[in-house]
Design an enzyme around this catalytic site. Structure first.
Site, PDB file in Angstrom:
ATOM      1  N   LYS A  52       0.842  -1.204   0.000  1.00  0.00           N
ATOM      2  CA  LYS A  52       0.000   0.000   0.000  1.00  0.00           C
ATOM      3  C   LYS A  52       0.878   1.256   0.000  1.00  0.00           C
ATOM      4  CE  LYS A  52      -3.855  -2.373   2.253  1.00  0.00           C
ATOM      5  NZ  LYS A  52      -4.594  -2.676   3.486  1.00  0.00           N
ATOM      6  N   GLN A  96      -4.845  -1.392   9.657  1.00  0.00           N
ATOM      7  CA  GLN A  96      -4.748  -2.717   9.040  1.00  0.00           C
ATOM      8  C   GLN A  96      -5.352  -3.777   9.968  1.00  0.00           C
ATOM      9  OE1 GLN A  96      -3.739  -3.284   5.922  1.00  0.00           O
ATOM     10  NE2 GLN A  96      -4.015  -5.480   6.073  1.00  0.00           N
ATOM     11  N   ASP A 119     -11.091   2.997   4.180  1.00  0.00           N
ATOM     12  CA  ASP A 119     -11.460   1.578   4.093  1.00  0.00           C
ATOM     13  C   ASP A 119     -12.971   1.391   4.002  1.00  0.00           C
ATOM     14  OD1 ASP A 119      -9.599  -0.494   3.940  1.00  0.00           O
ATOM     15  OD2 ASP A 119      -8.962  -0.227   6.020  1.00  0.00           O
TER      16      ASP A 119
HETATM   17  N1  GUN Z   1      -7.090  -6.814   6.104  1.00  0.00           N
HETATM   18  C1  GUN Z   1      -7.453  -7.550   5.040  1.00  0.00           C
HETATM   19  N2  GUN Z   1      -8.010  -6.772   4.103  1.00  0.00           N
HETATM   20  C2  GUN Z   1      -8.011  -5.514   4.585  1.00  0.00           C
HETATM   21  C3  GUN Z   1      -8.457  -4.268   4.073  1.00  0.00           C
HETATM   22  O1  GUN Z   1      -8.998  -4.140   2.971  1.00  0.00           O
HETATM   23  N3  GUN Z   1      -8.264  -3.202   4.877  1.00  0.00           N
HETATM   24  C4  GUN Z   1      -7.695  -3.302   6.097  1.00  0.00           C
HETATM   25  N4  GUN Z   1      -7.567  -2.198   6.823  1.00  0.00           N
HETATM   26  N5  GUN Z   1      -7.277  -4.440   6.603  1.00  0.00           N
HETATM   27  C5  GUN Z   1      -7.440  -5.540   5.852  1.00  0.00           C
END
Ligand code: GUN
Length: 281
Positions: A52, A96, A119
């Site tokens: 990311k 996350q 998100d």
């Molecule tokens: N863990 C797995 N997929 C995601 C996501 O799309 N966003 C976040 N913040 N954590 C995750």
């Protein structure tokens, strides 16, 4: 043989557009920024977070990763989020997941300002999606819809079957497809005779986290198959779909790797740019 819906190709094209968009925003004095909060040492999360950050850098987006110890207290994490909420360089905040068990995920996600919640996990944004109002849409489901639309897969009136009921993928994907006038079925671990339901799907979304769970006999000929799984088997990444056999039956299919995963990151950048534009108003 199915048409391959390539996240690699689609996300590369989007990256070029996003670079231009960022350059254009900077000319207008807006420098988009994303903060990612990573708690603990989960190996998969570390890779996702690194990817990311790298994607942000590639697009010219300011990116910050805040790494916190696995034993961090709820209070410290909450005050970290408060600081990011107040930081004008940060337009998007992502915590996350998964978080260590001693932390209360719902309370933490609700601490992120809804306008910085790139998100789309805040209950306000989840509620907007549920009521078909404009809001931030979670990245993976948004990426799934982007791929289906780009490939011109017919949606209106079609039966979409989603295997998996998580807040991150299954439930929001169901809402998005419902908003596209699909007839939607959500299947999960307690569903009886899942194969017979899957076989009715014109659009089949697999988000279970079990390698090769969806076999070719569960795919309706000509269906669009979207594989959200990222499973590591003998050091290799494989999806939830038995790709080699399902590909012979499906009309469209996404690969793993190079499928939905790439789009998740593209949509995160998209949500960050949209958040930055809205906050600059
Ligand atoms: N863990 C797995 N997929 C995601 C996501 O799309 N966003 C976040 N913040 N954590 C995750």
């Amino acid at each position: 043989m199915a048409i391959i819906m390539s996240g690699k190709v689609m996300s590369a094209a989007l990256m070029e557009e996003q670079k231009e968009q960022v350059a254009d925003m900077k000319l207008r004095g807006i420098h988009p920024g994303l903060a990612v909060v990573l708690v603990g040492e989960d190996p998969a999360s570390q890779i996702y977070v690194r990817n990311k950050g790298q994607a942000c850098e590639d697009a010219g987006i300011y990116s910050r990763t805040i790494r916190l110890d696995a034993a961090v207290s709820q209070e410290t994490l909450m005050s970290t989020i408060d600081e990011l909420n107040a930081d004008s360089r940060v337009h998007g905040i992502l915590v996350q997941l998964p978080l260590p068990k001693h932390l209360d995920e719902g309370t933490i996600l609700a601490r992120v300002k809804p306008e910085k919640d790139v998100d789309g996990f805040h209950v306000v944004n989840a509620g907007r999606l549920f009521t078909a109002q404009h809001g931030v849409v979670p990245c993976t489901p948004k990426g799934i819809l982007y791929m289906l639309k780009k490939a011109e897969v017919p949606l209106s009136g079609k039966h979409a079957v989603i295997v998996g009921r998580s807040n991150i993928v299954g439930k929001p994907a169901a809402m998005l497809l419902l908003n596209e006038n699909c007839t939607v079925t959500i299947c999960h671990s307690r569903t009886q005779d899942l194969p017979s339901i899957a076989r009715q799907a014109d659009v089949l979304v697999a988000a279970v986290g079990r390698p090769k769970f969806i076999t070719a006999d569960m795919v309706k000929p000509g269906a669009a198959v979207v594989d959200v799984g990222i499973n590591r088997v003998d050091g290799r990444l494989v999806g939830d779909v038995d790709f080699d056999n399902a590909e012979k039956v499906a009309g469209w299919i996404t690969p793993v790797p190079g499928g939905v995963g790439k789009m998740t990151i593209s949509m995160l950048l998209q949500n960050t740019l949209e958040a930055a534009c809205r906050q600059a108003l």
